[in-house]
Design an enzyme around this catalytic site. Sequence first.
Site, mmCIF file in Angstrom:
data_model
loop_
_atom_site.group_PDB
_atom_site.id
_atom_site.type_symbol
_atom_site.label_atom_id
_atom_site.label_comp_id
_atom_site.label_asym_id
_atom_site.label_seq_id
_atom_site.Cartn_x
_atom_site.Cartn_y
_atom_site.Cartn_z
ATOM 1 C CG HIS A 166 -5.127 -2.569 -0.718
ATOM 2 N ND1 HIS A 166 -4.616 -1.819 -1.759
ATOM 3 C CD2 HIS A 166 -4.613 -2.019 0.420
ATOM 4 C CE1 HIS A 166 -3.849 -0.867 -1.279
ATOM 5 N NE2 HIS A 166 -3.812 -0.970 0.044
ATOM 6 C CB SER A 215 -0.963 -0.038 1.192
ATOM 7 O OG SER A 215 -1.982 0.936 1.044
ATOM 8 C CG ASP A 222 -5.801 -1.526 -4.872
ATOM 9 O OD1 ASP A 222 -6.364 -0.899 -3.954
ATOM 10 O OD2 ASP A 222 -4.681 -2.061 -4.745
#
Length: 403
Positions: free
Chosen positions: A346, A182, A278
């Site tokens: 994610h 991330s 995502d």
Amino acid sequence: MENARLAAQWLFIGTMMTLLLLGAEAIPGKAGKIVKLTYLEEAVAKGAVCLDGSPPAYHFSEGFDAGVNNWLVFFEGGAWCNNATNCLLRRDTALGSSKHMVKEKAFSGIFSNMQELNPDFYNWNRIRVKYCDGSSYTGDVEAVDPKTNLHYRGARIFQAIIDNFLSKGMNNAENAILAGCSAGGLATILHCDRFRQLVPAKTKVKCFADAGYFINAKTVSGTPYIEEFYSQLVETHESAKNLPTSCTSKMKPGLCFFPENVIPGLKTPIFILNAAYDSWQIKNILAPGIGDPKKVLSECKLNIEKCSPDQLKILHDYRNQFVDKVNVVSSSNSANGMFIDGCYSHCQAGTTATWIEKGSPVLKDTSIAKAFGDWYFERKPFKEIDCTYPCNPTCHNRAFDTS
């Protein structure tokens, strides 16, 4: 001003929800080693501190046997803060203070010390760096506002962490990977070449960004929310001086938070792992609360299986934008690799269920663990982009709890 405040709160709440879900990484009985938190106290004297001024911290599992001279330095995620209001929301949480971080972490996925669950990296030195600066390790502001006690020192944290591990043996590394998930995945992209410069020239260095390929896309209502957010972030944290000059020499610094503009200038090989749909991006870039006032995707973004045909078309359009922008990974450097699945997820490398376990996501009959390992050790190149949702039955699609 009110819109900026609401946007900041929306992004922070969405981030905390995501982190709570990502915290449930370990598969019962397969989590591997429990690793305690280490505070890097000596970094404080260098001004390398979290938003609240506390020392940075990490979880470190030492390498063993043939892996003692191999290093995986992984930066965790947690979005960003673009102004003092937003950063204050984080300051007294685990995203801004080491005082609030979890003291122990189960190492699974790419961090596992079990050979059968992590065949290529199980005996490496494995580090999970906690994220507490809100800028993907790019900020460096000398002054501290006495009213907020906010420290914007992400770039100093990055340097202090790398220096610390160079002193612990990484200066003798045979292999080294800079990685992250991330916002940490974005940090990996932004600092990839710098990491290559900091470790010995003899070391084999590559980078690995998991769910860090954030694209410059407009919201469902047509507003440039994420572009404006990054521009404000760069100004607040004074990030421009720490962004790749190969990008900042060509465009505004805020645009250099987008990997599509940074990857073409990278010299160090990098592997991109990302879901084309995502879940964080769709929730917070395509359809943040402030960017979806008509609630076009309010339910759909929480569970892709509940999306109507019209809503899926919007998601497919976003996926097509993502694919178009991620293609620069392979076109800019033949040594790069990528695994772009058609899932709604994610961050996939840190969880056994999506890294390697039977039933984990595959492309071309290849798991993420095998694809990345083959690429890193140059056994076989891997550059694959999945078909559109719901074509891949191996996806672990995220469903957000609405209760």
